[in-house]
Design a protein around this motif. Sequence first.
Motif, PDB file in Angstrom:
ATOM      1  N   TRP A 233      47.726 -51.673  52.571  1.00  0.00           N
ATOM      2  CA  TRP A 233      48.344 -51.206  51.334  1.00  0.00           C
ATOM      3  C   TRP A 233      49.252 -52.269  50.713  1.00  0.00           C
ATOM      4  O   TRP A 233      49.347 -52.377  49.482  1.00  0.00           O
ATOM      5  N   ARG A 234      49.894 -53.080  51.556  1.00  0.00           N
ATOM      6  CA  ARG A 234      50.699 -54.169  51.021  1.00  0.00           C
ATOM      7  C   ARG A 234      49.824 -55.130  50.226  1.00  0.00           C
ATOM      8  O   ARG A 234      50.192 -55.588  49.135  1.00  0.00           O
ATOM      9  N   GLU A 235      48.648 -55.419  50.765  1.00  0.00           N
ATOM     10  CA  GLU A 235      47.720 -56.323  50.082  1.00  0.00           C
ATOM     11  C   GLU A 235      47.204 -55.710  48.790  1.00  0.00           C
ATOM     12  O   GLU A 235      47.135 -56.388  47.749  1.00  0.00           O
ATOM     13  N   GLU A 236      46.872 -54.426  48.819  1.00  0.00           N
ATOM     14  CA  GLU A 236      46.357 -53.759  47.620  1.00  0.00           C
ATOM     15  C   GLU A 236      47.423 -53.689  46.529  1.00  0.00           C
ATOM     16  O   GLU A 236      47.156 -53.987  45.361  1.00  0.00           O
ATOM     17  N   TRP A 237      48.605 -53.293  46.917  1.00  0.00           N
ATOM     18  CA  TRP A 237      49.668 -53.172  45.922  1.00  0.00           C
ATOM     19  C   TRP A 237      50.045 -54.536  45.336  1.00  0.00           C
ATOM     20  O   TRP A 237      50.277 -54.659  44.129  1.00  0.00           O
ATOM     21  N   SER A 238      50.097 -55.557  46.161  1.00  0.00           N
ATOM     22  CA  SER A 238      50.436 -56.896  45.678  1.00  0.00           C
ATOM     23  C   SER A 238      49.387 -57.410  44.697  1.00  0.00           C
ATOM     24  O   SER A 238      49.718 -58.026  43.674  1.00  0.00           O
ATOM     25  N   ALA A 239      48.110 -57.140  45.010  1.00  0.00           N
ATOM     26  CA  ALA A 239      47.036 -57.587  44.118  1.00  0.00           C
ATOM     27  C   ALA A 239      47.113 -56.872  42.777  1.00  0.00           C
ATOM     28  O   ALA A 239      46.939 -57.490  41.713  1.00  0.00           O
ATOM     29  N   GLU A 240      47.391 -55.574  42.814  1.00  0.00           N
ATOM     30  CA  GLU A 240      47.480 -54.830  41.554  1.00  0.00           C
ATOM     31  C   GLU A 240      48.726 -55.239  40.768  1.00  0.00           C
ATOM     32  O   GLU A 240      48.679 -55.341  39.535  1.00  0.00           O
ATOM     33  N   LEU A 241      49.824 -55.504  41.470  1.00  0.00           N
ATOM     34  CA  LEU A 241      51.036 -55.956  40.797  1.00  0.00           C
ATOM     35  C   LEU A 241      50.776 -57.276  40.074  1.00  0.00           C
ATOM     36  O   LEU A 241      51.211 -57.470  38.935  1.00  0.00           O
ATOM     37  N   ALA A 242      50.055 -58.176  40.719  1.00  0.00           N
ATOM     38  CA  ALA A 242      49.769 -59.478  40.125  1.00  0.00           C
ATOM     39  C   ALA A 242      48.903 -59.353  38.878  1.00  0.00           C
ATOM     40  O   ALA A 242      48.924 -60.226  38.002  1.00  0.00           O
TER      41      ALA A 242
END
Length: 277
Positions: A233-242
């Motif tokens: 989820w950290r990876e998913e959220w970071s990608a969407e934030l970017a």
Amino acid sequence: MKARHRLGLRPAARTGAAPSLDGLLAVVRAHHPDADTALVEHAYAEASFWHEGQMRRNGDPFITHCLAVAAIVADLRMPPPVVCAALLHDVDDTACPPQRIADQFGNDVVGLIAEVRTAVVSAYPQTGQGTALRSDGVCPSRETAVLAIRLADRLHNMRTIAFVAQTRQRLIARETLDVFAPVASAAGLETVGRELQDLASAVLQPALSSHAVTGRLLATLTLLLPSRQRARWREEWSAELAAHTTRRSRIRFTLRVLLGAPRLSITLRRPPCREQR
């Protein structure tokens, strides 16, 4: 070398409102009740005329800078001729004939303006000893008057530095922190020195960007999730934030995650449903 006079003056008050001519005259009269403020009014009119059409980077008429500098100088209890020099300190950048200021305001004001433009602030002592000189009713030295205008000019420029290019901001802020703030404090203007230091430090050490703040918040929210699910989820959220290109959209996305994180945590912790046979 002659002894350096210190500015034992009341530090300029920080106010959110832009200074006005009436306010400036009121301060001059408060510190110099017997002074003829007509000279200050004349200097304001002269500066307004020659700076007409000039604009600052923030879109304000340039005369607002002259008035702000003069207001700080007046609050430092400087007499009317020094306030006039503050109002006219940038008139050399206009089409005003050099002799005109001498004819209108005298050679003393012209001399102050010339020294303000050439004075090297780093040449002033950055440490002081003894009691600061109080100038109530005492005519300040030329050196003291020049320093007052230079500090006031830098203070107002630092208050409006957000409209300067970032590379230039950092150069000005570094000089302010290394030279102007210590000189102000050594001159007995501790409040001015602290404000200069705070404004310069804010440029050199800016607050975390909204992207960094939201990124850290999202990383913290993963702690609500089961440990084996956090990396995903950290990876998913970071990608969407970017993928969000504006500050507003990043904040809105982060708020959505913040509101949904508790429910997501509960869902991920539920045991998988078994099909009934």
